[in-house]
Every structure is written in C-alpha cells, then in structure tokens.
Write a protein that holds these residues in place. Structure first.
Motif, PDB file in Angstrom:
ATOM      1  N   GLY A 139       7.088  -3.534   8.011  1.00  0.00           N
ATOM      2  CA  GLY A 139       6.682  -2.142   8.109  1.00  0.00           C
ATOM      3  C   GLY A 139       6.291  -1.516   6.794  1.00  0.00           C
ATOM      4  O   GLY A 139       5.388  -0.667   6.734  1.00  0.00           O
ATOM      5  N   SER A 140       6.940  -1.927   5.687  1.00  0.00           N
ATOM      6  CA  SER A 140       6.611  -1.335   4.384  1.00  0.00           C
ATOM      7  C   SER A 140       5.197  -1.685   3.934  1.00  0.00           C
ATOM      8  O   SER A 140       4.640  -1.018   3.060  1.00  0.00           O
ATOM      9  CB  SER A 140       7.612  -1.799   3.318  1.00  0.00           C
ATOM     10  OG  SER A 140       7.584  -3.209   3.177  1.00  0.00           O
ATOM     11  N   MET A 141       4.591  -2.696   4.536  1.00  0.00           N
ATOM     12  CA  MET A 141       3.224  -3.061   4.160  1.00  0.00           C
ATOM     13  C   MET A 141       2.192  -2.078   4.711  1.00  0.00           C
ATOM     14  O   MET A 141       1.007  -2.155   4.368  1.00  0.00           O
ATOM     15  CB  MET A 141       2.906  -4.475   4.650  1.00  0.00           C
ATOM     16  CG  MET A 141       3.728  -5.555   3.970  1.00  0.00           C
ATOM     17  SD  MET A 141       3.452  -5.672   2.186  1.00  0.00           S
ATOM     18  CE  MET A 141       1.840  -6.462   2.167  1.00  0.00           C
ATOM     19  N   SER A 142       2.636  -1.119   5.540  1.00  0.00           N
ATOM     20  CA  SER A 142       1.727  -0.070   6.002  1.00  0.00           C
ATOM     21  C   SER A 142       1.608   1.050   4.966  1.00  0.00           C
ATOM     22  O   SER A 142       0.698   1.875   5.048  1.00  0.00           O
ATOM     23  CB  SER A 142       2.209   0.509   7.336  1.00  0.00           C
ATOM     24  OG  SER A 142       3.459   1.168   7.180  1.00  0.00           O
ATOM     25  N   ALA A 143       2.524   1.084   3.998  1.00  0.00           N
ATOM     26  CA  ALA A 143       2.495   2.109   2.957  1.00  0.00           C
ATOM     27  C   ALA A 143       1.533   1.713   1.842  1.00  0.00           C
ATOM     28  O   ALA A 143       1.298   0.531   1.584  1.00  0.00           O
ATOM     29  CB  ALA A 143       3.903   2.304   2.385  1.00  0.00           C
ATOM     30  N   GLN A 144       0.966   2.720   1.181  1.00  0.00           N
ATOM     31  CA  GLN A 144       0.146   2.526  -0.021  1.00  0.00           C
ATOM     32  C   GLN A 144      -1.029   1.568   0.201  1.00  0.00           C
ATOM     33  O   GLN A 144      -1.487   0.916  -0.733  1.00  0.00           O
ATOM     34  CB  GLN A 144       1.016   1.997  -1.169  1.00  0.00           C
ATOM     35  CG  GLN A 144       2.182   2.910  -1.533  1.00  0.00           C
ATOM     36  CD  GLN A 144       3.132   2.268  -2.519  1.00  0.00           C
ATOM     37  OE1 GLN A 144       3.486   1.098  -2.383  1.00  0.00           O
ATOM     38  NE2 GLN A 144       3.564   3.030  -3.516  1.00  0.00           N
ATOM     39  N   ASP A 145      -1.494   1.452   1.437  1.00  0.00           N
ATOM     40  CA  ASP A 145      -2.604   0.535   1.756  1.00  0.00           C
ATOM     41  C   ASP A 145      -2.292  -0.900   1.353  1.00  0.00           C
ATOM     42  O   ASP A 145      -3.192  -1.693   1.041  1.00  0.00           O
ATOM     43  CB  ASP A 145      -3.903   0.986   1.067  1.00  0.00           C
ATOM     44  CG  ASP A 145      -4.419   2.309   1.595  1.00  0.00           C
ATOM     45  OD1 ASP A 145      -4.267   2.559   2.800  1.00  0.00           O
ATOM     46  OD2 ASP A 145      -4.961   3.099   0.799  1.00  0.00           O
ATOM     47  N   ARG A 146      -1.019  -1.267   1.378  1.00  0.00           N
ATOM     48  CA  ARG A 146      -0.627  -2.598   0.910  1.00  0.00           C
ATOM     49  C   ARG A 146      -1.296  -3.699   1.731  1.00  0.00           C
ATOM     50  O   ARG A 146      -1.865  -4.650   1.162  1.00  0.00           O
ATOM     51  CB  ARG A 146       0.899  -2.758   0.990  1.00  0.00           C
ATOM     52  CG  ARG A 146       1.670  -1.855   0.062  1.00  0.00           C
ATOM     53  CD  ARG A 146       3.166  -2.124   0.160  1.00  0.00           C
ATOM     54  NE  ARG A 146       3.937  -1.181  -0.647  1.00  0.00           N
ATOM     55  CZ  ARG A 146       5.242  -1.246  -0.846  1.00  0.00           C
ATOM     56  NH1 ARG A 146       5.931  -2.241  -0.286  1.00  0.00           N
ATOM     57  NH2 ARG A 146       5.859  -0.359  -1.585  1.00  0.00           N
ATOM     58  N   LEU A 147      -1.208  -3.616   3.060  1.00  0.00           N
ATOM     59  CA  LEU A 147      -1.767  -4.688   3.885  1.00  0.00           C
ATOM     60  C   LEU A 147      -3.280  -4.739   3.751  1.00  0.00           C
ATOM     61  O   LEU A 147      -3.874  -5.822   3.778  1.00  0.00           O
ATOM     62  CB  LEU A 147      -1.357  -4.512   5.350  1.00  0.00           C
ATOM     63  CG  LEU A 147      -1.726  -5.675   6.278  1.00  0.00           C
ATOM     64  CD1 LEU A 147      -1.163  -6.996   5.753  1.00  0.00           C
ATOM     65  CD2 LEU A 147      -1.225  -5.418   7.696  1.00  0.00           C
ATOM     66  N   GLU A 148      -3.903  -3.587   3.573  1.00  0.00           N
ATOM     67  CA  GLU A 148      -5.353  -3.563   3.396  1.00  0.00           C
ATOM     68  C   GLU A 148      -5.742  -4.298   2.104  1.00  0.00           C
ATOM     69  O   GLU A 148      -6.711  -5.072   2.077  1.00  0.00           O
ATOM     70  CB  GLU A 148      -5.854  -2.119   3.349  1.00  0.00           C
ATOM     71  CG  GLU A 148      -7.380  -1.995   3.379  1.00  0.00           C
ATOM     72  CD  GLU A 148      -7.995  -2.578   4.626  1.00  0.00           C
ATOM     73  OE1 GLU A 148      -9.093  -3.163   4.527  1.00  0.00           O
ATOM     74  OE2 GLU A 148      -7.380  -2.477   5.718  1.00  0.00           O
ATOM     75  N   HIS A 149      -4.985  -4.076   1.050  1.00  0.00           N
ATOM     76  CA  HIS A 149      -5.255  -4.774  -0.208  1.00  0.00           C
ATOM     77  C   HIS A 149      -4.997  -6.271  -0.063  1.00  0.00           C
ATOM     78  O   HIS A 149      -5.737  -7.100  -0.618  1.00  0.00           O
ATOM     79  CB  HIS A 149      -4.385  -4.210  -1.330  1.00  0.00           C
ATOM     80  CG  HIS A 149      -4.720  -2.797  -1.710  1.00  0.00           C
ATOM     81  ND1 HIS A 149      -5.940  -2.220  -1.437  1.00  0.00           N
ATOM     82  CD2 HIS A 149      -3.987  -1.847  -2.355  1.00  0.00           C
ATOM     83  CE1 HIS A 149      -5.954  -0.981  -1.889  1.00  0.00           C
ATOM     84  NE2 HIS A 149      -4.776  -0.731  -2.449  1.00  0.00           N
ATOM     85  N   VAL A 150      -3.948  -6.625   0.673  1.00  0.00           N
ATOM     86  CA  VAL A 150      -3.650  -8.041   0.902  1.00  0.00           C
ATOM     87  C   VAL A 150      -4.780  -8.705   1.684  1.00  0.00           C
ATOM     88  O   VAL A 150      -5.192  -9.827   1.375  1.00  0.00           O
ATOM     89  CB  VAL A 150      -2.306  -8.191   1.641  1.00  0.00           C
ATOM     90  CG1 VAL A 150      -2.162  -9.602   2.226  1.00  0.00           C
ATOM     91  CG2 VAL A 150      -1.152  -7.897   0.691  1.00  0.00           C
TER      92      VAL A 150
END
Length: 535
Positions: A219-230
């Motif tokens: 769930g924390s990967m939804s913050a700060q566009d993390r998953l988008e950057h990944v």
C-alpha cells in the motif's frame, strides 16, 4: 568469491588486462555453482501466500500466475517503524604506514546516499497524505541523519576528471591528490586527499542474462507516485533486453506472487508491470524468497547466462519475517551466485539499512530513485546491471612507506576487508559495470619523497566467469578539484567525523559555485538547513 558459469566466448577476443602489469591466474580451479537450499527460502514465504513459486503451475514460459485476491490496506505501523531507518557505520581512524600499509576493499559503485540526501533536504519535502493517514507520527524535519551519510557514495555520484578510461583492457587504475577543505584534527601535520579510481571499459559485448525483477506493490507504494516511478524504471530496464535473455516478474505485498514465469518476450513483462496495483502490507522476505526460487530455476534451465536479480522497493518489511539479519543471511546464503541490485524509493517510511545490506552481501549495487526523470533513464544512464565488466571485484592498496607516512580511509568503512580476503573466493566483492568507476578515498600524510604512492592489486571475475588479477603501481597527480573536496568535506561534517574541523561557510560557498549543477543545488539547499552554522 563465487564463480558463475557464463559464455565461454565473447565476440572477438577476451578483453586484455591493463598494460601496467596484469595476468590471469594460472589454471583456476573449477568451481561449482553453490546449491540453493529451497527449503530455507520456503521458510521465508508465508503459508497463506497467494501464489508462491513452487505452487505456480506447470512452468509454461510466459504463463501468468492466477489472479490473487486484492490485498487489504496496510496494518497500523509497529512502534518505531515509521520514518527512515539507516545503519550506523564506524569512521576509520589514522594508521601508520610502517605498522600497516595495506587497505583491502570490496568495491562499491553505490550512489544511494547522495540521492537520498537530496530527497531529505528537498524544498517540497511534504508528507504524502496517504503516508500521513497511515503513519500520523511522521515528522517533516529536513535534518540529515548522520548515519545516512556514506561518503563513498557521494564521491561515486559526483564527476571526476583525473582518471583514465581503458581502451584495450577491462579496468585501469589512476590516482590524484587534492587539498582538503578542513583542518585535520588527528594527523598532526598537513594532509592531502588521495583518490584512487578503478575505471571500467565503456565498450563491451555482454552475456545473455537470466533477469528476475522483484517489485514491492504494498500500500505504501501508492504514496509519492512510487509505483509509477518503479514502472518507469522497469520499462527502462526491459528496453535493454536482447535475444537470449530470459525474464521473470515477482511482486509482494501481504504475500509474494509470481506474476509472470520466465519468458523471452519483454513485451509480456511490460504489460504485466503496467497492470500492477498497490495495496496491503509489506512481506519483503517472501518476495525475495520467491524471486530467488525463480532465479534458481532459470539458472538450471539457462546455465550459460548471467544471473541477475533486481529489487525495487522501499525496504520496509512489516509482515512475515522482518528480522534484518535473518532476511539478509538467508537470501545471501541461497543466492546461487546471483547478483542482487536494489533500487530504493520513497521517504518518511523507508528502510535504507535492508536495501543497502542486501546489495552489499550479494555483490550488487544500491541506488536510490528520487524523481520520475531519474526513473525513466535509471538503467540506461546510471545503472548498467546487465553489463558487468567485473563482478566480485576487490581492490588492495599497499602504500609506499617512503612516500606515505600515515593514512585513513574515508567513507567506505563498511566495505573494508581483511588482507587475506583479497584472494578468498568465499568473500564476495562488488559490481563494476560498463562505463562505471569506483573511487576509493583516503586522507594521507605525505613524507615529501617522490615515487609511486602505492602498489595495487585488483581481483575480479570477468565476462567468462574466470578470476583475473590486475597488478601495478600508481603515481598520484595533483588535481585541485574543489567541487569534490567540498562534497567530501560536507559528508565528513554531516556524519560527525571526529577527524576533521570543517569550515562550513567556505565549504558551502565552494559547493554553490561548483560547475556541477547538482552539487551547486545541494549546496544551496544545505545552506538553508545549516543556517545556525553560518551565523
């Protein structure tokens, strides 16, 4: 050092060693790839895992695993879990050359600490609303924790002009001296900064690879566009796939899942990556275990290829096995010789210690992903994980006592090895890829005598999986690089080194006037944080 079975021939002839003085070890003993204890990895995988690898089906190439149920939102954080977590490191002291002239190091091309610094001091360091909801105790401080500062990674990240790039060899060694921007508090005499660069060839023809990509989708990967950057970084990595490469995709949140079994079609992996959605807690141990089980099977099916695992995550492990030592030891002992590269992302809820430790123990690199722009070119411009020039690279310097009176290592203390480790095949070294360089930095007291400053030996595993040894002596040329000197001085100050007395205003002024725009920007941002030191 663990030998990998790689292609027996590279296009053309094998790369030559440096003309300084080099030679291949005669008839190196045949090494067997270590067996993977699959039961030990299985123990890291939760029994309720939605889809672990051993239950993933018949193993058809490119076949996606069955859909897993949508994970729940993350559980409340455990006490002390929120925030950024870093490993403390010792700061090396002064050594008399007469008493001990030898420094042995496992190389590192890591740059994560420098990139993390920029995230920690960024002007827009607001707490993402998602993280604020889950972790209400988070602080918005812009302080730089001393344990987050690893000077070797700052030195790796800035540009240098003194070293030579090899044209007909794997590596070339160069050295330079620079005046420090501090007063030494322990040497008792005037000192110099010594940089010794190990630069890798810029043109190679790489081997086929077995690539396992492991992605955190908690769930924390939804913050700060993390998953988008990944996703952006993964696309960049997949763009480098060549004929003969095999790729698999593993994800983890509450549990781990093999999203795509080994395939030779990057497009299938791209589609799978773009469809990932975040949710749930973070079972990092399970994701790593499933990933290395996949890597073990690919190695058995394609023993001629290099084995590469890439982890993209925030490093937090909050369900399943969460003990740092257990995770690192189990994975490193059952890697089968695969190299693990870790890519960290995110702030406020982030575990630098785990990501750094995993890469160090598995002979890989550790990089921090700060912005979307960096993500789009991470692997093509910064991190050549598919194109090693040398793996398990270790270097040894023997200082010339007639030229160097005393010395201390700066910033790679966690990479120091015993003298006998240089040729110990059970002690792994570091990764140096195509076009990369490793700069080891020392503060030295010189005698005033002329001559080579040190003899060196570099031991590494080449593209053919053979152990090579590069030897020679090196002279240090004067190079008054104030940009480098100011970055190193700031690193020593921020990590509270007892060996230096840093003039902060002068150091910041040099950083702000650096021709490197990144260094200049960091200098301006640090000036706002260190306002008390400027008064």
């Amino acid at each position: 050092m663990i030998l990998r079975r790689t292609l027996a021939a590279v296009a053309g002839s094998a790369l030559l060693l440096s003309a300084c003085s080099a030679g291949e070890q005669e008839d190196p003993p045949e090494q067997e790839t270590p067996e993977v204890d699959r039961a030990a990895l299985d123990e890291l995988i939760q029994e309720d895992s939605a889809q672990n690898y051993d239950d993933a089906g018949d193993g058809a190439v490119g076949e996606p695993a069955p859909e897993a149920e949508a994970p729940e939102q993350p559980r409340p954080p455990a006490p002390g879990e929120e925030g950024e977590h870093f490993e403390e490191h010792n700061i090396a002291g002064w050594i008399s050359t007469v008493e001990n002239p030898t420094s042995t190091v496992a190389t590192t091309t890591d740059t994560a600490s420098w990139s993390m610094l920029q995230a920690l001091i960024a002007e827009d360091r607001d707490i993402d609303e998602v993280l604020r909801e889950w972790y209400p105790g988070l602080s918005q401080d812009s302080d730089v924790p001393s344990e987050s500062v690893r000077p070797a990674e700052w030195v790796n990240a800035v540009e240098h002009s003194f070293y030579s790039i090899p044209t007909d060899a794997d590596f070339e060694v160069s050295a330079a001296t620079t005046s420090p921007l501090w007063e030494s508090t322990g040497a008792g005499e005037e000192t110099q900064l010594l940089r010794v660069a190990l630069a890798a060839a810029e043109e190679i023809e790489r081997n086929p690879v077995n690539l396992t990509i492991i992605i955190d989708v908690s769930g924390s990967m939804s913050a700060q566009d993390r998953l988008e950057h990944v996703r952006s970084s993964a696309m960049d990595l997949l763009s480098q796939m060549q004929q003969g490469d095999t790729i698999a995709l593993v994800t983890f949140s509450d549990s781990s899942r093999v999203v795509l079994e080994p395939t030779e079609h990057p497009g299938e992996v791209e589609d799978a990556v773009m469809s990932l959605q975040p949710g749930g807690s973070t079972n990092t141990a399970s994701g790593l275990a499933d990933g290395f089980l996949v890597a073990d099977d690919m190695r058995q099916q394609n023993p001629e290829a290099d084995d590469v695992v890439v982890l993209l995550a925030d490093g937090v492990a909050n369900v399943g096995e969460t003990d740092y030592n257990t995770i690192v030891e189990t994975i490193s002992e059952n890697s089968g010789g695969a190299t693990l590269h870790t890519v960290g992302i995110g702030t406020h809820v982030y575990n630098d210690e785990l990501l750094s430790g995993l890469a160090r123990e598995l002979s890989g690199t550790y990089t921090y992903l700060g912005t979307g722009e960096e993500a789009a070119t991470l692997f093509t411009e910064q991190l050549p994980v598919l194109s090693p020039v040398g793996e398990d690279v270790k270097t040894q310097l023997n200082f010339n006592e007639e030229v160097v009176e005393s010395w201390r290592m700066i910033g790679a203390e966690e990479r120091q090895l015993d003298e006998d480790d240089l040729h110990d095949e059970d002690v792994r070294g570091g990764f140096v890829g195509q076009g990369q360089y490793f700069v080891s930095t020392y503060e030295v007291v010189l005698t005033g005598e002329e001559g080579p400053i040190a003899e060196y030996e570099v031991v590494y595993e080449d593209l053919d999986g053979e152990v090579q040894a590069l030897e020679g002596s090196v002279d240090a040329v004067p190079d008054e690089d104030l940009s480098f000197a100011s970055v190193l001085a700031m690193a020593e100050y921020l990590r509270n080194s007892e060996h230096v007395d840093v003039d902060i205003p002068a150091t910041l002024e040099q950083m702000q006037s650096s021709p490197n725009p990144e260094v200049a920007e960091v200098g301006h941002l640090l000036a706002e944080i260190l306002v008390d030191e400027l008064l």
